[in-house]
Design a protein around this motif. Structure first.
Motif, PDB file in Angstrom:
ATOM      1  N   VAL A   1     -14.229  43.469 -18.966  1.00  0.00           N
ATOM      2  CA  VAL A   1     -13.266  43.921 -17.961  1.00  0.00           C
ATOM      3  C   VAL A   1     -11.863  43.783 -18.538  1.00  0.00           C
ATOM      4  CG1 VAL A   1     -12.418  43.627 -15.611  1.00  0.00           C
ATOM      5  CG2 VAL A   1     -14.814  43.134 -16.141  1.00  0.00           C
TER       6      VAL A   1
ATOM      7  N   ASP B   1     -14.622  48.177 -17.990  1.00  0.00           N
ATOM      8  CA  ASP B   1     -13.635  48.466 -16.942  1.00  0.00           C
ATOM      9  C   ASP B   1     -12.258  48.576 -17.586  1.00  0.00           C
ATOM     10  OD1 ASP B   1     -11.941  48.606 -14.789  1.00  0.00           O
ATOM     11  OD2 ASP B   1     -12.852  46.965 -13.674  1.00  0.00           O
TER      12      ASP B   1
ATOM     13  N   ASP C   1     -15.307  52.524 -15.938  1.00  0.00           N
ATOM     14  CA  ASP C   1     -14.266  52.681 -14.921  1.00  0.00           C
ATOM     15  C   ASP C   1     -12.967  53.085 -15.606  1.00  0.00           C
ATOM     16  OD1 ASP C   1     -12.524  52.606 -12.802  1.00  0.00           O
ATOM     17  OD2 ASP C   1     -13.256  50.693 -12.005  1.00  0.00           O
TER      18      ASP C   1
END
Length: 288
Positions: free
Chosen positions: A121, A149, A177
């Motif tokens: 992330v 992400d 993402d």
């Protein structure tokens, strides 16, 4: 008044932190401390304490490019961390470059370097075109990541094209993402051209990414977030056909599973001993 559960959790974390402080540093911690010492960087105690855990949460720790450089070197030989959360730090372009080199080290299945990180992330890290381009290059050869992400960064133009084009060659990434990056037309067109060649992507978020050019996503796609995205040409028709096809597959699979379950129940009943015959309902007497 705080809840009892949260208080217990906080006390447990505090006790665990105190326990670890009293323990001698592990081999991984000593290596990380040596790396920081050579680079003249202050050691991140939060990261050092989680070097032997499967999940390392270093979010909002005010880490800059030099801190990420030391962490990236440590990750090349780390075999325990599977989930790494760096949300809300300040990687910028240089930090993304250092991290991309660590990801690029895992270029083959047999590579012993950094073969464990599956969930990364990097949301809200000021990653720009320079750093995003290197991340795209690393994704072409990386075979470990399952989820990435990159939301709320500055991935545009060349970086967007590099990351989206990498999906044509990546064979492991399942969740990506890219929301709130402003991919613009070039990035979204590169994504549209790469998706037909990708067979692993299941969840893709493109919120606020200008336009999505014509492309047929993978048949394994289960979730596609397109809020505030303008679809170009006949993309909506392609997506509609994809959703319809996947829905039919899911319905067919469910019906087949139900049919198999009914067949098993029928087999069990046949294997059971038959009960004596009896009449259902009240017995009707016939008059003579």
């Amino acid at each position: 008044m705080p809840e009892q559960g949260s208080a217990d959790s906080a006390s447990y974390v505090g006790a665990e932190t105190k326990r670890r402080k009293n323990l001698p540093p592990t081999v991984e911690e000593r290596q990380y401390n040596q790396i920081c010492s050579r680079k003249g960087v202050t050691t991140s105690g939060c990261f050092a304490r989680q070097l032997n855990d499967n999940v390392a949460d270093v979010s909002y720790s005010m880490l800059g490019p030099n801190d990420i450089r030391c962490i990236s070197v440590a990750l090349k030989t780390n075999v325990t961390i599977k989930d790494l959360d760096l949300t809300g730090n300040d990687l910028s372009g240089k930090g993304a470059l250092y991290l991309a080199k660590a990801l690029e080290a895992n270029s083959t299945v047999d590579d012993v370097l950094n073969d464990s990180i599956e969930n990364l992330v990097l949301a809200g890290n000021e990653i720009d075109t320079f750093g995003g381009s290197y991340i795209g290059k690393a994704l072409c050869s990386n075979v470990g990541l399952r989820r990435l992400d990159l939301s709320w960064n500055h991935i545009r133009r060349e970086a967007a094209v590099a990351i989206c084009s990498a999906l044509k060659f990546n064979t492991t990434l399942e969740d990506l993402d890219l929301s709130w990056n402003g991919l613009f037309v070039d990035g979204c067109r590169a994504l549209g051209h790469a998706l037909p060649h990708n067979h692993t992507m299941q969840h893709l978020s493109l919120a606020s990414s200008t336009k999505l050019a014509t492309g047929r996503p993978s048949e394994k796609m289960r979730e596609l977030k397109l809020s505030k995205v303008e679809l170009e040409n006949n993309s909506m028709w392609n997506l509609k056909k994809l959703v319809t096809r996947n829905l039919k597959k899911l319905v067919t699979r469910a019906l087949n599973e139900r049919r198999e379950q009914n067949d098993l129940e029928l087999c069990r009943k046949r294997q059971q001993p038959q009960a004596s015959m009896y009449l259902k309902g009240p017995l009707k007497m016939q008059s003579e």
